[in-house]
Design a protein around this motif. Structure first.
Motif, PDB file in Angstrom:
ATOM      1  N   MET A  85       1.074  24.956  86.327  1.00  0.00           N
ATOM      2  CA  MET A  85       0.644  23.574  86.277  1.00  0.00           C
ATOM      3  C   MET A  85       0.262  23.142  84.862  1.00  0.00           C
ATOM      4  O   MET A  85       0.634  22.055  84.413  1.00  0.00           O
ATOM      5  CB  MET A  85      -0.533  23.371  87.230  1.00  0.00           C
ATOM      6  N   GLU A  86      -0.471  23.959  84.171  1.00  0.00           N
ATOM      7  CA  GLU A  86      -0.926  23.609  82.828  1.00  0.00           C
ATOM      8  C   GLU A  86       0.260  23.390  81.879  1.00  0.00           C
ATOM      9  O   GLU A  86       0.331  22.394  81.161  1.00  0.00           O
ATOM     10  CB  GLU A  86      -1.821  24.726  82.284  1.00  0.00           C
ATOM     11  N   SER A  87       1.169  24.329  81.902  1.00  0.00           N
ATOM     12  CA  SER A  87       2.339  24.201  81.021  1.00  0.00           C
ATOM     13  C   SER A  87       3.110  22.936  81.346  1.00  0.00           C
ATOM     14  O   SER A  87       3.543  22.200  80.455  1.00  0.00           O
ATOM     15  CB  SER A  87       3.285  25.395  81.187  1.00  0.00           C
ATOM     16  N   VAL A  88       3.301  22.698  82.621  1.00  0.00           N
ATOM     17  CA  VAL A  88       4.060  21.519  83.006  1.00  0.00           C
ATOM     18  C   VAL A  88       3.346  20.247  82.540  1.00  0.00           C
ATOM     19  O   VAL A  88       3.964  19.355  81.970  1.00  0.00           O
ATOM     20  CB  VAL A  88       4.262  21.477  84.542  1.00  0.00           C
ATOM     21  N   SER A  89       2.050  20.201  82.756  1.00  0.00           N
ATOM     22  CA  SER A  89       1.302  19.011  82.341  1.00  0.00           C
ATOM     23  C   SER A  89       1.484  18.746  80.857  1.00  0.00           C
ATOM     24  O   SER A  89       1.759  17.625  80.429  1.00  0.00           O
ATOM     25  CB  SER A  89      -0.193  19.181  82.629  1.00  0.00           C
ATOM     26  N   HIS A 118      11.877  14.230  73.633  1.00  0.00           N
ATOM     27  CA  HIS A 118      11.165  15.341  74.264  1.00  0.00           C
ATOM     28  C   HIS A 118      10.763  16.383  73.225  1.00  0.00           C
ATOM     29  O   HIS A 118       9.598  16.791  73.146  1.00  0.00           O
ATOM     30  CB  HIS A 118      12.049  15.983  75.337  1.00  0.00           C
ATOM     31  N   CYS A 119      11.716  16.785  72.449  1.00  0.00           N
ATOM     32  CA  CYS A 119      11.432  17.820  71.443  1.00  0.00           C
ATOM     33  C   CYS A 119      10.440  17.310  70.401  1.00  0.00           C
ATOM     34  O   CYS A 119       9.519  18.029  69.992  1.00  0.00           O
ATOM     35  CB  CYS A 119      12.716  18.260  70.763  1.00  0.00           C
ATOM     36  N   HIS A 120      10.637  16.095  69.988  1.00  0.00           N
ATOM     37  CA  HIS A 120       9.720  15.523  69.011  1.00  0.00           C
ATOM     38  C   HIS A 120       8.300  15.486  69.565  1.00  0.00           C
ATOM     39  O   HIS A 120       7.334  15.770  68.863  1.00  0.00           O
ATOM     40  CB  HIS A 120      10.143  14.111  68.632  1.00  0.00           C
ATOM     41  N   GLY A 121       8.185  15.161  70.849  1.00  0.00           N
ATOM     42  CA  GLY A 121       6.858  15.110  71.472  1.00  0.00           C
ATOM     43  C   GLY A 121       6.171  16.459  71.368  1.00  0.00           C
ATOM     44  O   GLY A 121       4.997  16.550  70.974  1.00  0.00           O
ATOM     45  N   ILE A 122       6.908  17.480  71.680  1.00  0.00           N
ATOM     46  CA  ILE A 122       6.312  18.823  71.640  1.00  0.00           C
ATOM     47  C   ILE A 122       5.906  19.193  70.218  1.00  0.00           C
ATOM     48  O   ILE A 122       4.770  19.593  69.949  1.00  0.00           O
ATOM     49  CB  ILE A 122       7.300  19.858  72.229  1.00  0.00           C
ATOM     50  N   VAL A 123       6.822  19.023  69.294  1.00  0.00           N
ATOM     51  CA  VAL A 123       6.510  19.387  67.909  1.00  0.00           C
ATOM     52  C   VAL A 123       5.337  18.580  67.369  1.00  0.00           C
ATOM     53  O   VAL A 123       4.382  19.132  66.806  1.00  0.00           O
ATOM     54  CB  VAL A 123       7.729  19.176  66.987  1.00  0.00           C
ATOM     55  N   SER A 124       5.414  17.286  67.556  1.00  0.00           N
ATOM     56  CA  SER A 124       4.418  16.456  66.883  1.00  0.00           C
ATOM     57  C   SER A 124       3.026  16.659  67.464  1.00  0.00           C
ATOM     58  O   SER A 124       2.036  16.631  66.736  1.00  0.00           O
ATOM     59  CB  SER A 124       4.828  14.986  66.925  1.00  0.00           C
ATOM     60  N   LEU A 125       2.945  16.886  68.756  1.00  0.00           N
ATOM     61  CA  LEU A 125       1.613  17.143  69.310  1.00  0.00           C
ATOM     62  C   LEU A 125       1.090  18.507  68.855  1.00  0.00           C
ATOM     63  O   LEU A 125      -0.082  18.638  68.490  1.00  0.00           O
ATOM     64  CB  LEU A 125       1.630  17.056  70.835  1.00  0.00           C
ATOM     65  N   ILE A 157       1.756  20.086  66.163  1.00  0.00           N
ATOM     66  CA  ILE A 157       1.361  19.989  64.756  1.00  0.00           C
ATOM     67  C   ILE A 157       0.111  19.138  64.587  1.00  0.00           C
ATOM     68  O   ILE A 157      -0.823  19.497  63.882  1.00  0.00           O
ATOM     69  CB  ILE A 157       2.496  19.342  63.916  1.00  0.00           C
ATOM     70  N   GLY A 158       0.129  18.003  65.276  1.00  0.00           N
ATOM     71  CA  GLY A 158      -0.919  17.021  65.022  1.00  0.00           C
ATOM     72  C   GLY A 158      -2.236  17.330  65.717  1.00  0.00           C
ATOM     73  O   GLY A 158      -3.281  16.803  65.346  1.00  0.00           O
ATOM     74  N   ARG A 159      -2.180  18.170  66.728  1.00  0.00           N
ATOM     75  CA  ARG A 159      -3.370  18.460  67.521  1.00  0.00           C
ATOM     76  C   ARG A 159      -3.604  19.952  67.635  1.00  0.00           C
ATOM     77  O   ARG A 159      -3.671  20.508  68.750  1.00  0.00           O
ATOM     78  CB  ARG A 159      -3.171  17.918  68.944  1.00  0.00           C
ATOM     79  N   PRO A 160      -3.716  20.596  66.506  1.00  0.00           N
ATOM     80  CA  PRO A 160      -3.786  22.064  66.566  1.00  0.00           C
ATOM     81  C   PRO A 160      -4.994  22.569  67.361  1.00  0.00           C
ATOM     82  O   PRO A 160      -4.974  23.696  67.853  1.00  0.00           O
ATOM     83  CB  PRO A 160      -3.898  22.475  65.098  1.00  0.00           C
ATOM     84  N   ASP A 161      -5.986  21.699  67.530  1.00  0.00           N
ATOM     85  CA  ASP A 161      -7.191  22.166  68.207  1.00  0.00           C
ATOM     86  C   ASP A 161      -7.145  22.053  69.722  1.00  0.00           C
ATOM     87  O   ASP A 161      -8.030  22.547  70.408  1.00  0.00           O
ATOM     88  CB  ASP A 161      -8.409  21.364  67.717  1.00  0.00           C
ATOM     89  N   PHE A 162      -6.158  21.353  70.208  1.00  0.00           N
ATOM     90  CA  PHE A 162      -6.076  21.197  71.653  1.00  0.00           C
ATOM     91  C   PHE A 162      -5.840  22.554  72.309  1.00  0.00           C
ATOM     92  O   PHE A 162      -5.146  23.402  71.748  1.00  0.00           O
ATOM     93  CB  PHE A 162      -4.940  20.224  71.991  1.00  0.00           C
ATOM     94  N   PRO A 163      -6.410  22.760  73.472  1.00  0.00           N
ATOM     95  CA  PRO A 163      -6.241  24.066  74.155  1.00  0.00           C
ATOM     96  C   PRO A 163      -4.867  24.213  74.785  1.00  0.00           C
ATOM     97  O   PRO A 163      -4.729  24.161  76.009  1.00  0.00           O
ATOM     98  CB  PRO A 163      -7.349  24.040  75.211  1.00  0.00           C
ATOM     99  N   TRP A 164      -3.883  24.347  73.927  1.00  0.00           N
ATOM    100  CA  TRP A 164      -2.507  24.479  74.390  1.00  0.00           C
ATOM    101  C   TRP A 164      -2.306  25.790  75.134  1.00  0.00           C
ATOM    102  O   TRP A 164      -2.978  26.772  74.855  1.00  0.00           O
ATOM    103  CB  TRP A 164      -1.539  24.457  73.197  1.00  0.00           C
ATOM    104  N   GLU A 171       5.177  29.433  73.041  1.00  0.00           N
ATOM    105  CA  GLU A 171       6.535  29.684  73.500  1.00  0.00           C
ATOM    106  C   GLU A 171       6.677  29.294  74.981  1.00  0.00           C
ATOM    107  O   GLU A 171       7.713  28.768  75.396  1.00  0.00           O
ATOM    108  CB  GLU A 171       6.902  31.157  73.285  1.00  0.00           C
ATOM    109  N   ARG A 172       5.585  29.514  75.697  1.00  0.00           N
ATOM    110  CA  ARG A 172       5.646  29.146  77.119  1.00  0.00           C
ATOM    111  C   ARG A 172       5.794  27.637  77.277  1.00  0.00           C
ATOM    112  O   ARG A 172       6.575  27.162  78.103  1.00  0.00           O
ATOM    113  CB  ARG A 172       4.389  29.640  77.850  1.00  0.00           C
ATOM    114  N   LEU A 173       5.055  26.921  76.478  1.00  0.00           N
ATOM    115  CA  LEU A 173       5.149  25.461  76.548  1.00  0.00           C
ATOM    116  C   LEU A 173       6.556  24.989  76.230  1.00  0.00           C
ATOM    117  O   LEU A 173       7.156  24.186  76.960  1.00  0.00           O
ATOM    118  CB  LEU A 173       4.164  24.833  75.551  1.00  0.00           C
ATOM    119  N   ILE A 174       7.084  25.548  75.160  1.00  0.00           N
ATOM    120  CA  ILE A 174       8.432  25.148  74.756  1.00  0.00           C
ATOM    121  C   ILE A 174       9.449  25.470  75.843  1.00  0.00           C
ATOM    122  O   ILE A 174      10.273  24.624  76.223  1.00  0.00           O
ATOM    123  CB  ILE A 174       8.824  25.877  73.450  1.00  0.00           C
ATOM    124  N   GLU A 175       9.361  26.702  76.348  1.00  0.00           N
ATOM    125  CA  GLU A 175      10.339  27.110  77.360  1.00  0.00           C
ATOM    126  C   GLU A 175      10.196  26.265  78.623  1.00  0.00           C
ATOM    127  O   GLU A 175      11.194  25.830  79.208  1.00  0.00           O
ATOM    128  CB  GLU A 175      10.155  28.602  77.702  1.00  0.00           C
TER     129      GLU A 175
END
Lengths: 206, 206, 206, 206
Positions: free
Chosen positions: C156-160, D166-173, D175-182, D186-190
DNA sequence: TATGAATGAGCATTCATTCAT
DNA sequence: TATGAATGAATGCTCATTCAT
């Protein structure tokens, strides 16, 4: 209110200080050395302060010119109106022109000598009603008066320009070459005016 | 040797190029725009090279003045030597002064108008044998000649200075105010000289 | 008393004016051009006045962020609550996210694109009850609903996060690159959501 | 000559240092903080020195963009050419896009996030042969391949833009939000690519 | 002789901010 | 509350000049 008035006076006064300082620098060190920083230093304020009185350097120069032109016109306009003869009225005007230049060398330089001249644009000289225009008109008028009285036929326009040039030559050299071994100032001026006005009305004998 | 000579000539030539370029810039764009970079660009050498020929910018200006003075003297000295009367010889000299200014405005400006003028130091004018000195001597001489011939008593020094000023006024305004609606140049010059020389020799009638 | 109230309203209103003006400038001219002077000019008060409402420029930016976050939460929270299926509710939320960005580009930019972003500190996002926190919770909730309904197992987290990124990508490029030859906006958005939601619920077939 | 070569290398190296320093500042402190002085400090040269390598600040930004675009194209172009299926080739390109952004956040930001974007003018994107143009073409090509293979009818242009976003969204967030609890990068990207590519080729079931 | 590299000092201008009122 | 006056720090940029080669 007294307070408002006083503040206004203060503000106006600093504004004038800026113009004075600029003119002084211009006279003493030349156009190339006129800098906002220099002005600021002289008035003992920060450079930034100047910008609340003038939009930018150009505006200072512009006002310097305006003000100098007005001053010059006033002085010359007032001169010699009561003299009995046309020739004396002309002579008084020319003398006043020279005097203005020597008493206010800063202002004179701004108007007729410096690289700034573009600010006294020809536009303003040709623009009816401007001090520059009125000054020119005044000189022409007095030349005309004098020419009518004399028996010699000369072109008023040429004469006016030649007389202007003559006076400008005296002022600009005296200002620009203070170290030259000039004869005593008043003698130089009188000799010049003698020659030129004498030459104007004597029958030609070339 | 021919080689040494050619090298010398080349060296001399570049030196002259620098002076020419500087004068051109001065005339075309004003003192403020005269920069070592600008000169370098114009002669198509690096800015550094200039320093092999002149110690610094001031020295360029100094030589510019020297050279302009020499040129001016030559031109005026040559003028009117064959004229039949003292008055005509004087007139020729004055006309030559004006012509020099109008034909070589760059040089004239350097000598008498620019912020640079301090470089034509009074020292050099007063120094016997300098072009400036000789020029002054020449004018005085011709004025003297003319005064002797006329019946009117005038102080030679004052007259010389006044005449110089007159001519300078004409040249400097014509150069400095090209946009002003001048009457035709030659007419202005002739009118001025007519007036001034006529006034010089006519009996005073003030 | 009515007076006190009115004063309060006035005060609140000017405060809001400052924020509005700032946001407008930010949108229209970019962060680099946002200056206290500029804001002051726009609200027609002196720059100094702004300091009665905000401690400094940073504080303005901070409040700009706060307010933008609240607005965004409201809009998205209201979206799609009545949709019949989880997937449609999710879709509605994502669409609302994109719409908010496009309708309020100033606010969106402040939150997610500008150099200002640091002002939406992570602290505030992680702080329970903050709009940022609630927004994140809302998205997660809808994603969860949708995932439960589908047979596919995804984190869920990744998808969000991926869906957020997707929407952000669309908004930020459309805002930041208005000159790019985009296909028609709604088509782009729908295509993107189709793909992404279709991909979310279809059985994987990588 | 060895000497000339070495000098050339040195010069090129400093030039590169300037670009690197600029990019670093841009990434670390944002466009607003990018100043000639700042760059100079970083490379430990005087500000003036920079001007012998770049005409002005704009030119630095311009080269920063050019260089970033070229780099990006190279990286993405090289990616996935040997993958067996169209879908995998597309996936590889998208992944490479994201990787470029994350490995070279400075360069990515310059191209797609900063206020500088005007320097990557649309003109250059639309100009045939430019890296930007070729990159866009490459993505479109791979999308096309993938679409042909799948049974679902989608508009290639819309899909390409949506995938870019889509790709830009992933990259820019990221980069721009390094502090967010991502979640783990690699999991996010995949997850994102899974969803999006799965959604691209699955039969629609909206 | 000629140059490229580099610099320090200077310039006009803008900005956020403070202070007294 | 609102302001005008003032400032220090910063910015992009240009210039004359020096130094090593």
């Amino acid at each position: 209110m007294g307070i408002v008035e006083r503040k206004e006076r203060q503000k106006e006064s600093l504004r004038q200080d800026i113009l004075d300082a600029s003119r002084d620098i211009l006279l003493a060190e030349g156009y190339a050395k006129l800098s906002m920083r220099g002005i600021a230093e002289r008035i003992e304020y920060s450079p930034t302060t100047i910008y609340s009185y003038f939009k930018n350097k150009d505006e200072i120069l512009y006002h310097l010119c305006e003000e100098a032109l007005e001053r010059q016109f006033e002085v010359i306009h007032a001169a010699g109106r009561d003299e009995p003869s046309p020739l004396l009225r002309l002579r008084a005007a020319l003398h006043a022109y020279i005097d203005f230049g020597l008493c206010e060398p800063g202002r004179y330089q701004i108007l007729y000598m410096a690289d700034i001249s573009p600010y006294v644009s020809m536009a303003s000289i040709l623009e009816k009603g401007s001090p520059a225009f009125k000054l020119r008109e005044l000189i022409c008028h007095r030349v005309n008066e004098a020419l009518i009285g004399s028996e010699c036929a000369r072109d008023m326009e040429s004469v006016s320009q030649a007389l202007w040039a003559h006076c400008h030559g005296i002022v600009s050299l005296l200002i620009g070459r203070p170290d030259f071994p000039w004869v005593e100032r008043e003698r130089l001026i009188e000799t010049g005016l003698d020659i030129v006005l004498n030459g104007l009305v004597s029958p030609k004998n070339r």
